[in-house]
Scaffold this active site. Structure first.
Site, PDB file in Angstrom:
ATOM      1  N   CYS A  76       1.862  -4.348   9.398  1.00 62.53           N
ATOM      2  CA  CYS A  76       2.343  -5.668   9.809  1.00 62.53           C
ATOM      3  C   CYS A  76       3.742  -5.499  10.377  1.00 62.53           C
ATOM      4  CB  CYS A  76       2.356  -6.644   8.637  1.00 62.53           C
ATOM      5  SG  CYS A  76       3.019  -8.254   9.120  1.00 62.53           S
ATOM      6  N   CYS A 224       2.300 -11.739  16.389  1.00 63.91           N
ATOM      7  CA  CYS A 224       1.758 -10.573  15.673  1.00 63.91           C
ATOM      8  C   CYS A 224       2.384  -9.314  16.254  1.00 63.91           C
ATOM      9  CB  CYS A 224       0.235 -10.524  15.793  1.00 63.91           C
ATOM     10  SG  CYS A 224      -0.487  -9.104  14.948  1.00 63.91           S
TER      11      CYS A 224
HETATM   12  N1  LIG Z   1       1.203 -10.183  11.650  1.00 66.29           N
HETATM   13  C1  LIG Z   1       1.114  -8.764  11.546  1.00 66.29           C
HETATM   14  C2  LIG Z   1      -0.237  -8.194  11.592  1.00 66.29           C
HETATM   15  C3  LIG Z   1      -1.003  -8.358  10.362  1.00 66.29           C
HETATM   16  C4  LIG Z   1      -2.264  -7.618  10.490  1.00 66.29           C
HETATM   17  C5  LIG Z   1      -3.383  -8.206   9.792  1.00 66.29           C
HETATM   18  N2  LIG Z   1      -3.801  -9.509  10.268  1.00 66.29           N
HETATM   19  C6  LIG Z   1      -4.538  -7.230   9.701  1.00 66.29           C
HETATM   20  O1  LIG Z   1      -4.563  -6.185  10.360  1.00 66.29           O
HETATM   21  O2  LIG Z   1      -5.430  -7.529   8.930  1.00 66.29           O
HETATM   22  C7  LIG Z   1       2.032  -8.045  12.482  1.00 66.29           C
HETATM   23  O3  LIG Z   1       3.066  -8.595  12.820  1.00 66.29           O
HETATM   24  O4  LIG Z   1       1.749  -6.910  12.842  1.00 66.29           O
END
Ligand SMILES: N[C@H](CCC[C@H](N)C(=O)O)C(=O)O
Length: 305
Positions: A76, A224
């Site tokens: 993350c 993300c």
């Molecule tokens: N918000 C996160 C990603 C979370 C990943 C998650 N959703 C998964 O791979 O299950 C980021 O900034 O990289």
């Protein structure tokens, strides 16, 4: 309550993060606690970053990552920047090495408050992303959605940044697609045995692009970080951009961008961007019961000499 631990409500470009201090303890933040915290509008989050005592020599902490559906994530990006800001504020240190289930992450807080995280090497091998079918060239895999002869989205690039990502290239505004509808279908498509984070990316120049992501285990989020890395690497790999890209995250709030540098020297992907503290409290990692710390009002109350 003896079982309570400190946490901070933070965000990275609007990606909602709870940083939970589990140092000095052997238990974990449970899936039940995560689901309860996610259901409460005040603590609703996209990821929990639980900071544990280090497990490996030379690291500062082990970080356990949970999505708001209670599932685990291996990476993350936005959350890692939040962890850096929280520990930097506590210790005055600027340089950190963390361990996650996906490996070692180095990070640094800069003078201007932005934070760089070395997200490691991208993985392109279909078995390790993982994909359910053999694709020798993961720059473009067979997957489409919409009418068979006029797909709305098709032929994504696939990559693991520690966690699985599919990046669909679009030539219209990323906000004009019904990602809330397509996201769940693509996240759970049988081609992704561990599900996947689904990103729409519009390349706007050799050095800029705009992204929007449907996250595995979290749905539509405002930003993300690992997806921005996945999109930047995939753009460079398919000849759409160079290796250093400013990624404008379309739904970020506050608006902002992440600079992604896929370093030639060692193949590592370095993500740079902001993190923001909102408020702090304490929570029970087993049940998710929580309490907000009393606000310290500047100039109010009794003066502390
Ligand atoms: N918000 C996160 C990603 C979370 C990943 C998650 N959703 C998964 O791979 O299950 C980021 O900034 O990289």
């Amino acid at each position: 309550m003896a079982d309570m631990v400190a946490f901070a409500k933070m965000n990275g470009l609007g990606n909602k993060i709870l940083v939970v201090d589990m140092r000095g303890r052997n238990d974990r933040v449970t899936a039940e606690a995560a689901i309860a915290l996610a259901a409460d509008p005040e603590t609703a989050f996209d990821q929990i970053m639980a900071i544990h005592d280090p497990k490996a020599h030379g690291t500062d902490a082990f970080i356990d990552i949970l999505n708001c559906d209670g599932s685990k994530a291996q990476a993350c990006g936005n959350g890692t920047r939040c962890v850096v800001q929280a520990i930097a504020a506590e210790t005055g240190r600027k340089v950190f090495t963390f361990q996650t289930v996906a490996g070692i992450l180095n990070a640094v807080e800069h003078e201007d408050g932005t934070i760089s995280v070395d997200m490691g090497r991208p993985v392109f091998d279909w078995k390790r992303i993982p994909l359910a079918e053999e694709f020798h060239d993961t720059r473009r895999i067979e997957l489409q959605i919409g009418p068979i002869d006029a797909p709305v989205l098709h032929s994504p690039s696939a990559v693991s940044m520690g966690n699985p990502h599919a990046v669909f290239w679009v030539d219209r505004d990323v906000m004009s697609y019904d990602l809330a509808r397509f996201g769940p279908l693509l996240e759970n498509h049988p081609i992704f045995p561990e599900r996947a984070n689904i990103t729409l990316a519009q390349v706007t120049s050799r050095t800029t692009m705009t992204t929007r992501t449907w996250e595995r285990g979290a749905g539509l989020t405002l930003a993300c970080g690992s997806a921005a890395c996945a999109a930047a690497v995939s753009a460079a790999r398919t000849g759409r951009t160079g290796r250093k890209v400013d990624v404008h995250v379309a739904s970020a709030n506050p608006p902002g961008l992440l600079t992604i540098d896929w370093r030639e020297s060692d193949d590592h992907v370095v993500m740079t961007g902001p993190a923001e503290w909102e408020w702090s409290g304490t929570l029970d990692p087993a049940s998710g019961a929580w309490q907000r710390d009393a606000e310290i009002v500047a100039g109010g109350g009794a003066a502390v000499p």
